[in-house]
Design a protein around this motif. Structure first.
Motif, PDB file in Angstrom:
ATOM      1  N   UNK A   1      -9.893 -15.915  -0.257  1.00 44.32           N
ATOM      2  CA  UNK A   1      -8.812 -14.955  -0.091  1.00 44.32           C
ATOM      3  C   UNK A   1      -7.557 -15.788   0.191  1.00 44.32           C
ATOM      4  N   UNK A   2      -6.602 -15.855  -0.744  1.00 47.87           N
ATOM      5  CA  UNK A   2      -5.528 -16.856  -0.648  1.00 47.87           C
ATOM      6  C   UNK A   2      -4.543 -16.642   0.493  1.00 47.87           C
ATOM      7  N   UNK A   3      -4.301 -15.401   0.893  1.00 45.86           N
ATOM      8  CA  UNK A   3      -3.403 -15.137   2.008  1.00 45.86           C
ATOM      9  C   UNK A   3      -4.043 -14.110   2.924  1.00 45.86           C
ATOM     10  N   UNK A   4      -4.211 -14.486   4.186  1.00 46.42           N
ATOM     11  CA  UNK A   4      -4.907 -13.588   5.097  1.00 46.42           C
ATOM     12  C   UNK A   4      -4.497 -13.890   6.529  1.00 46.42           C
ATOM     13  N   UNK A   5      -5.011 -13.109   7.456  1.00 45.67           N
ATOM     14  CA  UNK A   5      -4.790 -13.324   8.882  1.00 45.67           C
ATOM     15  C   UNK A   5      -6.038 -13.968   9.471  1.00 45.67           C
TER      16      UNK A   5
ATOM     17  N   UNK B   1       0.849  -1.195   0.000  1.00 46.43           N
ATOM     18  CA  UNK B   1       0.000   0.000   0.000  1.00 46.43           C
ATOM     19  C   UNK B   1       0.888   1.250   0.000  1.00 46.43           C
ATOM     20  N   UNK B   2       1.548   1.539  -1.128  1.00 49.68           N
ATOM     21  CA  UNK B   2       2.519   2.632  -1.151  1.00 49.68           C
ATOM     22  C   UNK B   2       1.935   4.001  -0.835  1.00 49.68           C
ATOM     23  N   UNK B   3       0.676   4.211  -1.145  1.00 48.93           N
ATOM     24  CA  UNK B   3       0.034   5.497  -0.868  1.00 48.93           C
ATOM     25  C   UNK B   3      -0.858   5.442   0.374  1.00 48.93           C
ATOM     26  N   UNK B   4      -0.818   4.319   1.068  1.00 48.90           N
ATOM     27  CA  UNK B   4      -1.635   4.151   2.261  1.00 48.90           C
ATOM     28  C   UNK B   4      -2.876   3.324   1.976  1.00 48.90           C
ATOM     29  N   UNK B   5      -3.300   2.568   2.976  1.00 43.59           N
ATOM     30  CA  UNK B   5      -4.513   1.762   2.847  1.00 43.59           C
ATOM     31  C   UNK B   5      -5.708   2.638   2.498  1.00 43.59           C
TER      32      UNK B   5
ATOM     33  N   UNK C   1     -13.953  -8.707  -4.980  1.00 44.56           N
ATOM     34  CA  UNK C   1     -15.108  -8.996  -4.122  1.00 44.56           C
ATOM     35  C   UNK C   1     -15.096  -8.100  -2.895  1.00 44.56           C
ATOM     36  N   UNK C   2     -13.938  -7.937  -2.282  1.00 48.30           N
ATOM     37  CA  UNK C   2     -13.836  -7.063  -1.112  1.00 48.30           C
ATOM     38  C   UNK C   2     -14.209  -5.635  -1.484  1.00 48.30           C
TER      39      UNK C   2
ATOM     40  N   UNK D   1      -5.701  -6.674   5.842  1.00 46.85           N
ATOM     41  CA  UNK D   1      -4.459  -6.787   6.609  1.00 46.85           C
ATOM     42  C   UNK D   1      -3.439  -5.890   5.945  1.00 46.85           C
ATOM     43  N   UNK D   2      -2.524  -5.342   6.756  1.00 46.82           N
ATOM     44  CA  UNK D   2      -1.583  -4.368   6.210  1.00 46.82           C
ATOM     45  C   UNK D   2      -0.543  -4.965   5.274  1.00 46.82           C
ATOM     46  N   UNK D   3      -0.242  -6.264   5.386  1.00 50.93           N
ATOM     47  CA  UNK D   3       0.786  -6.845   4.517  1.00 50.93           C
ATOM     48  C   UNK D   3       0.221  -7.749   3.421  1.00 50.93           C
ATOM     49  N   UNK D   4      -1.092  -7.865   3.322  1.00 53.28           N
ATOM     50  CA  UNK D   4      -1.727  -8.618   2.250  1.00 53.28           C
ATOM     51  C   UNK D   4      -2.625  -7.668   1.456  1.00 53.28           C
ATOM     52  N   UNK D   5      -2.660  -7.785   0.128  1.00 52.70           N
ATOM     53  CA  UNK D   5      -3.426  -6.837  -0.695  1.00 52.70           C
ATOM     54  C   UNK D   5      -4.933  -7.141  -0.718  1.00 52.70           C
ATOM     55  N   UNK D   6      -5.506  -7.298   0.447  1.00 52.38           N
ATOM     56  CA  UNK D   6      -6.926  -7.667   0.543  1.00 52.38           C
ATOM     57  C   UNK D   6      -7.815  -6.619  -0.132  1.00 52.38           C
ATOM     58  N   UNK D   7      -7.457  -5.335   0.018  1.00 55.56           N
ATOM     59  CA  UNK D   7      -8.322  -4.281  -0.511  1.00 55.56           C
ATOM     60  C   UNK D   7      -8.156  -4.071  -2.013  1.00 55.56           C
TER      61      UNK D   7
END
Length: 231
Positions: free
Chosen positions: A145-149, A23-27, A205-206, A195-201
């Motif tokens: 979601x393949x990688x998540x918390x 998230x280079x420009x922020x979430x 679907x999200x 999550x901050x280290x996974x590109x969930x957003x």
């Protein structure tokens, strides 16, 4: 078209190279991109004066999205109360992922909002359990979601008015991932994925859920509320 404010601590992205890579420009900027075509969007961050949530900003906000993680305690109680009052007046509130532990959500829920968690990068399947709800509009029966918390029950929140999503994780845990509430005139939707280290957003679907949630949580006219002694 709703007037949306996206609030973000904006700390991880400036302090952690791994987060900045995702998230280079922020979430908040990534979420804003998901909503900008359908809504009027502005952002606010923790280190701005009054955390960017002045009385004028909140007064002009139809729906407030909130992303917090490492600095919940740094949010001033005065601002928390300002947010709570606006929700009671009718502003929508959408806390995301680790914002289950944010001061505004805890204040509105009246519980600890605690849960179990595990950061293992395993997969999650997000199931629609209330397909008739507007927040589920246009979604498939489930999404991977393949990688998540992992977040696991028990989740110490009041029983939701409506439960839209349930998550299943590779470890076998399940979690109430889409919880709807009413507080006063305001609608609240807690949405777990993120999550901050996974590109969930970045997940389509999200992003669709976020758009639907803003539409659902936007204020409605309703009937006037009158309190106090009647003549």
């Amino acid at each position: 078209m709703a007037a949306v404010t996206i609030w973000n601590e904006f700390r991880h992205e400036r302090e952690d190279d791994d987060v900045a890579a995702v998230y280079p420009d922020g979430i908040h900027a990534t979420i804003a991109d998901a909503l900008a075509a359908d809504h009027t969007v502005q952002t606010a961050t923790l280190d701005e004066p009054e955390h960017g949530l002045t009385a004028d900003v909140l007064e002009s906000t139809d729906v407030l999205l909130w992303w917090g993680h490492e600095a919940h305690d740094e949010v001033a109680d005065e601002i928390v109360e300002r947010v709570r009052e606006r929700v009671l007046e009718g502003m929508g509130f959408v806390p995301l992922h680790s914002s289950h532990y944010s001061k505004p959500f805890k204040r509105l829920m009246g519980t600890s909002c605690s849960l179990q968690y595990r950061e293992d990068g395993a997969s999650e399947r997000l199931w629609v359990v209330d397909p008739g709800h507007p927040i589920a509009d246009g979604l498939a029966e489930s999404t991977e979601l393949p990688k998540t918390e992992m977040y696991g029950e028990p989740f110490d929140v009041p029983e939701p008015d409506r439960l839209v999503f349930v998550s299943w994780f590779e470890g076998g845990e399940v979690f109430r991932s889409g919880c709807c509430y009413r507080r006063g005139n305001g609608r609240i939707f807690y949405f777990r994925p993120g999550h901050e280290t996974y590109p969930i957003y970045e997940n389509e679907t999200v992003r669709r859920v976020l758009r639907n949630a803003v539409a659902w949580a936007s204020p409605t006219e309703g009937s006037p509320r009158t309190f106090g002694k009647r003549d």
